[in-house]
Design a protein around this motif. Sequence first.
Motif, short mmCIF file in Angstrom:
data_model
loop_
_atom_site.label_atom_id
_atom_site.label_comp_id
_atom_site.label_asym_id
_atom_site.label_seq_id
_atom_site.Cartn_x
_atom_site.Cartn_y
_atom_site.Cartn_z
N ASP A 241 0.69 -1.38 0.07
CA ASP A 241 -0.12 0.04 0.06
C ASP A 241 0.76 1.14 0.07
O ASP A 241 0.60 2.38 -0.60
CB ASP A 241 -0.75 0.02 1.13
CG ASP A 241 -2.09 -0.99 1.01
OD1 ASP A 241 -2.21 -1.51 0.02
OD2 ASP A 241 -2.74 -1.32 2.11
N ARG A 243 3.96 1.45 -1.17
CA ARG A 243 4.49 1.72 -2.58
C ARG A 243 3.35 2.45 -3.57
O ARG A 243 4.13 3.31 -4.28
CB ARG A 243 5.14 0.27 -3.06
CG ARG A 243 6.44 -0.18 -2.36
CD ARG A 243 7.15 -1.33 -3.26
NE ARG A 243 6.21 -2.53 -3.41
CZ ARG A 243 6.17 -3.25 -2.00
NH1 ARG A 243 7.20 -3.34 -1.23
NH2 ARG A 243 5.33 -4.57 -2.15
N ARG A 244 2.39 1.97 -3.50
CA ARG A 244 1.36 2.51 -4.52
C ARG A 244 1.22 3.92 -4.07
O ARG A 244 0.94 4.81 -5.01
CB ARG A 244 -0.01 1.60 -4.07
CG ARG A 244 -0.12 0.24 -4.97
CD ARG A 244 -1.46 -0.24 -5.04
NE ARG A 244 -1.91 -0.71 -3.79
CZ ARG A 244 -1.72 -1.89 -3.33
NH1 ARG A 244 -1.17 -2.84 -3.95
NH2 ARG A 244 -2.30 -2.34 -2.11
N GLU A 245 0.99 4.11 -2.85
CA GLU A 245 0.72 5.63 -2.34
C GLU A 245 2.09 6.49 -3.00
O GLU A 245 1.71 7.53 -3.49
CB GLU A 245 0.86 5.85 -0.89
CG GLU A 245 -0.56 5.41 -0.26
CD GLU A 245 -0.86 5.53 1.04
OE1 GLU A 245 0.04 6.09 1.77
OE2 GLU A 245 -1.67 4.66 1.62
N ARG A 246 3.04 6.01 -2.97
CA ARG A 246 4.28 6.90 -3.29
C ARG A 246 4.43 7.15 -4.91
O ARG A 246 4.74 7.96 -5.13
CB ARG A 246 5.66 6.15 -2.66
CG ARG A 246 5.78 6.35 -1.08
CD ARG A 246 6.94 5.50 -1.04
NE ARG A 246 7.04 5.60 0.80
CZ ARG A 246 7.99 4.56 1.40
NH1 ARG A 246 8.65 3.85 0.69
NH2 ARG A 246 7.91 4.79 2.70
N ALA A 247 3.86 6.08 -5.53
CA ALA A 247 3.78 5.92 -7.04
C ALA A 247 2.78 6.96 -7.51
O ALA A 247 2.93 7.21 -8.68
CB ALA A 247 3.68 4.35 -7.49
N ALA A 248 1.74 7.05 -6.77
CA ALA A 248 0.43 7.70 -7.16
C ALA A 248 0.97 9.13 -7.50
O ALA A 248 1.64 9.80 -6.90
CB ALA A 248 -0.82 7.71 -6.23
#
Length: 248
Positions: A241, A243-248
């Motif tokens: 989760d 990682r996804r937030e940082r990539a968003a």
Amino acid sequence: MILFPAIDLKEGHCVRLIRGDMAQATVFNDDPAAQAAAFENQGFSWLHVVDLDGAFAGKPMNAAAVEGILKATGNPVQLGGGVRDLATVEAWLTRGVRRVIIGTAAVKNPALVREAAKKFPGQIAVGIDARDGFVAVEGWADTSTLHAHDLAKRFEDAGVAAIIFTDIDRDGALGGVNWDATIALANATSIPVIASGGVASLADITKLASPECAGLEGAISGRALYDGRIDPVAALKILADARRERAA
């Protein structure tokens, strides 16, 4: 951000120590290969392996167990313990180890780290195990006068893939990571740092996923995974989760 499950090898068994004390070894699995396969099935993407006997002997002592692990898992393996020369580095990489960790020799023979990192780019890590900030060697039996930050800076331009930083007083004690020292080291070097020692709960995993720890490559956990204090599914979800937030 990677969570590395740990397999520490002593006399062919999968064990955990408390603060590096070989007399306080708890056997968690008699079959390291089966443990490696179990970690892969739980969703982990890497494996951290240490030849404890090798760290004291200064040469590999659990080769059969390591080879069993390599056959049992498709996950990349980083391995340390008893790596004191280039021949040992090359032998492990040839057998399928993805990343070799140099610890004691990084203090006593820094040229080995440079030579190995040049010959095997991206496949050499330095293990910095510290007691009160100073680097311990020979399976943590001796403490040097070299500070952890100074050792890290020694290899800034060497092409080292990662530093595995262990606070010995936290290792296996389930007391939480020494985040201050770990983050300070990560901020002091351009080499990616992996936290080790004391990863004891999902709170530690949540901390690892926080922006404050964004400079870390990941963390290693052992005892807390074996005794159920950290649920693998929950831990890996927290990191995914983040990682996804940082990539968003």
